[in-house]
Design an enzyme around this catalytic site. Structure first.
Site, PDB file in Angstrom:
ATOM      1  N   GLU A  62      60.336  33.935  40.007  1.00  0.00           N
ATOM      2  CA  GLU A  62      59.176  33.158  39.589  1.00  0.00           C
ATOM      3  C   GLU A  62      59.671  32.026  38.702  1.00  0.00           C
ATOM      4  O   GLU A  62      60.274  32.266  37.652  1.00  0.00           O
ATOM      5  CB  GLU A  62      58.170  34.023  38.822  1.00  0.00           C
ATOM      6  N   SER A  76      58.584  37.821  30.338  1.00  0.00           N
ATOM      7  CA  SER A  76      57.535  36.801  30.432  1.00  0.00           C
ATOM      8  C   SER A  76      56.152  37.397  30.190  1.00  0.00           C
ATOM      9  O   SER A  76      55.164  36.669  30.154  1.00  0.00           O
ATOM     10  CB  SER A  76      57.573  36.127  31.808  1.00  0.00           C
ATOM     11  N   ARG A 104      51.810  28.045  34.039  1.00  0.00           N
ATOM     12  CA  ARG A 104      50.729  28.762  33.365  1.00  0.00           C
ATOM     13  C   ARG A 104      50.226  28.007  32.130  1.00  0.00           C
ATOM     14  O   ARG A 104      51.001  27.676  31.227  1.00  0.00           O
ATOM     15  CB  ARG A 104      51.211  30.145  32.953  1.00  0.00           C
ATOM     16  N   GLN A 157      57.466  44.436  30.284  1.00  0.00           N
ATOM     17  CA  GLN A 157      58.343  44.296  31.449  1.00  0.00           C
ATOM     18  C   GLN A 157      59.648  45.038  31.241  1.00  0.00           C
ATOM     19  O   GLN A 157      60.367  44.767  30.290  1.00  0.00           O
ATOM     20  CB  GLN A 157      58.667  42.820  31.704  1.00  0.00           C
ATOM     21  N   LYS A 195      46.451  38.496  42.404  1.00  0.00           N
ATOM     22  CA  LYS A 195      47.184  39.108  41.299  1.00  0.00           C
ATOM     23  C   LYS A 195      46.237  39.299  40.118  1.00  0.00           C
ATOM     24  O   LYS A 195      45.591  38.344  39.666  1.00  0.00           O
ATOM     25  CB  LYS A 195      48.361  38.229  40.864  1.00  0.00           C
ATOM     26  N   HIS A 199      44.338  37.078  34.308  1.00  0.00           N
ATOM     27  CA  HIS A 199      45.018  37.858  33.273  1.00  0.00           C
ATOM     28  C   HIS A 199      44.064  38.168  32.118  1.00  0.00           C
ATOM     29  O   HIS A 199      43.225  37.344  31.762  1.00  0.00           O
ATOM     30  CB  HIS A 199      46.228  37.098  32.716  1.00  0.00           C
ATOM     31  N   ARG A 209      58.891  29.690  36.071  1.00  0.00           N
ATOM     32  CA  ARG A 209      57.882  29.449  35.036  1.00  0.00           C
ATOM     33  C   ARG A 209      58.081  28.044  34.465  1.00  0.00           C
ATOM     34  O   ARG A 209      58.775  27.829  33.480  1.00  0.00           O
ATOM     35  CB  ARG A 209      57.978  30.520  33.962  1.00  0.00           C
ATOM     36  N   ARG A 234      54.385  49.048  36.748  1.00  0.00           N
ATOM     37  CA  ARG A 234      55.545  48.213  37.060  1.00  0.00           C
ATOM     38  C   ARG A 234      56.634  49.049  37.733  1.00  0.00           C
ATOM     39  O   ARG A 234      57.252  48.627  38.709  1.00  0.00           O
ATOM     40  CB  ARG A 234      56.079  47.561  35.784  1.00  0.00           C
TER      41      ARG A 234
END
Length: 342
Positions: A120, A291, A151, A295, A230, A203, A122, A270
């Protein structure tokens, strides 16, 4: 702790998602490629990478993602989405969060070397960027497919500039052939590009929504034209994970879903993404480069939790305790079970 056991592939699909994929109209193969690093990738990515290695730009491989229907009747938005080729679930993705272009290119190489299936990009982490020059450079540096994400602060990111400028950069990414572009649900109606797969995302960094609210969000995502939905919420309690898993199961009949519970209490979503049918899961390139909250690292997901070996039938060994974060059980049990072939 997760025990992974690889099950034989059945001759006919038995899981509802497999039945859905088998019944879908067939498209010609997607051209979704980066460069030469094909071996060791999942089969879907291997075939996608190989299928377009004859496409070059300035003697370098570029990323392309295009689906061409076998007949004009498949060209409607809803029809095209349902007709997408079946994608393997549970891809391992890592976010590139460097503040410089050169640093991002180094992280891209590190991520591929570490076993990431997808990266990804960013863009909102970059301190300085010339989109017309740097975006092409970043995409050409990828040896695995890329998600382009820019984002804004209002969705938990770092971009503080004009919205029109941000959307123009994402549209440029689509024109350059980025395999995936992530667009926030709140902005999705202003953005449309069909040369790339669109991830419509939402989100919540404070809580986990109710089952009804999560389903409504996903429905909005499909309605605005998402190829992949997502939804990432924050787990206040470990039981919040159940809502995200239910969301993945119920919404996957419409298309690929990325469902995540952020924070320590949501790590199960995850670690067990392939088991529960999430399209991908995110792993940090290393500790300190996360991020989003909670994670695990790329290495932990690939090696300790054997993400690539998980299937819907993978058995799970759980250890319950309070406190539990200090436990060495995942490291001990997973390595022992791997050595025992369990």
């Amino acid at each position: 702790s997760v025990a992974s056991r690889t099950s034989p592939v059945a001759s006919s699909p038995s899981h509802p998602r497999q039945q859905q994929a088998a019944a879908s109209p067939r498209l010609t193969p997607s051209r979704l490629s980066c460069a030469n690093n094909v071996t060791g990738r999942p089969r879907f990515l291997q075939s996608a990478l190989r299928s377009s290695q004859n496409r070059t730009v300035n003697n370098k491989m570029s990323i392309r993602c295009q689906s061409t229907p076998d007949s004009p009747t498949q060209a409607t938005d809803e029809g095209a989405r349902s007709a997408e080729p079946a994608l393997r679930l549970g891809f391992l993705c890592t976010s590139i969060t460097s503040q410089t272009i050169q640093g991002a290119m180094r992280e891209i190489a590190e991520a591929a070397e570490a076993g990431a299936d997808i990266v990804e990009l960013r863009l909102d982490y970059l301190a300085h960027m010339n989109p017309s020059r740097d975006l092409q450079k970043l995409l050409e540096a990828c040896t695995v497919p890329a998600i382009v994400t820019y984002r804004p602060t209002w969705e938990g990111g770092r971009f503080e500039g004009p919205e029109e400028e941000r959307l123009q950069v994402l549209m440029l990414a689509a024109r350059l052939g980025a395999p995936f572009v992530d667009i926030e649900l709140k902005a999705a109606e202003k953005f449309f590009a069909r040369k790339t797969r669109i991830i419509v995302s939402a989100h919540d960094y404070e809580k986990t929504l109710s089952d009804e609210q999560l389903a409504a969000l996903a429905s909005k995502g499909w309605k605005v034209g998402a190829d992949i939905v997502k939804i990432a919420n924050t787990a206040q309690d470990i039981t919040d994970v159940r809502r995200i898993m239910t969301l993945i199961e119920t919404q996957s009949v419409h298309g690929p879903v990325i469902g995540l519970s952020m924070g320590e209490r949501g790590q199960m979503t995850r670690i067990l993404a392939p088991k529960f049918g999430s399209f991908l899961t995110f792993g940090a390139l290393s500790q300190g480069k996360e991020s989003a909250p909670g994670q695990p690292t790329l290495g932990a997901l690939a090696e300790l939790y054997r993400l690539g070996e998980q299937t819907p039938s993978t058995p799970v060994l759980g250890v319950i305790g309070n406190p539990i974060g200090h436990s060495r059980s995942p490291a001990l049990h997973n390595r022992a079970m791997a050595a025992a072939g369990v």
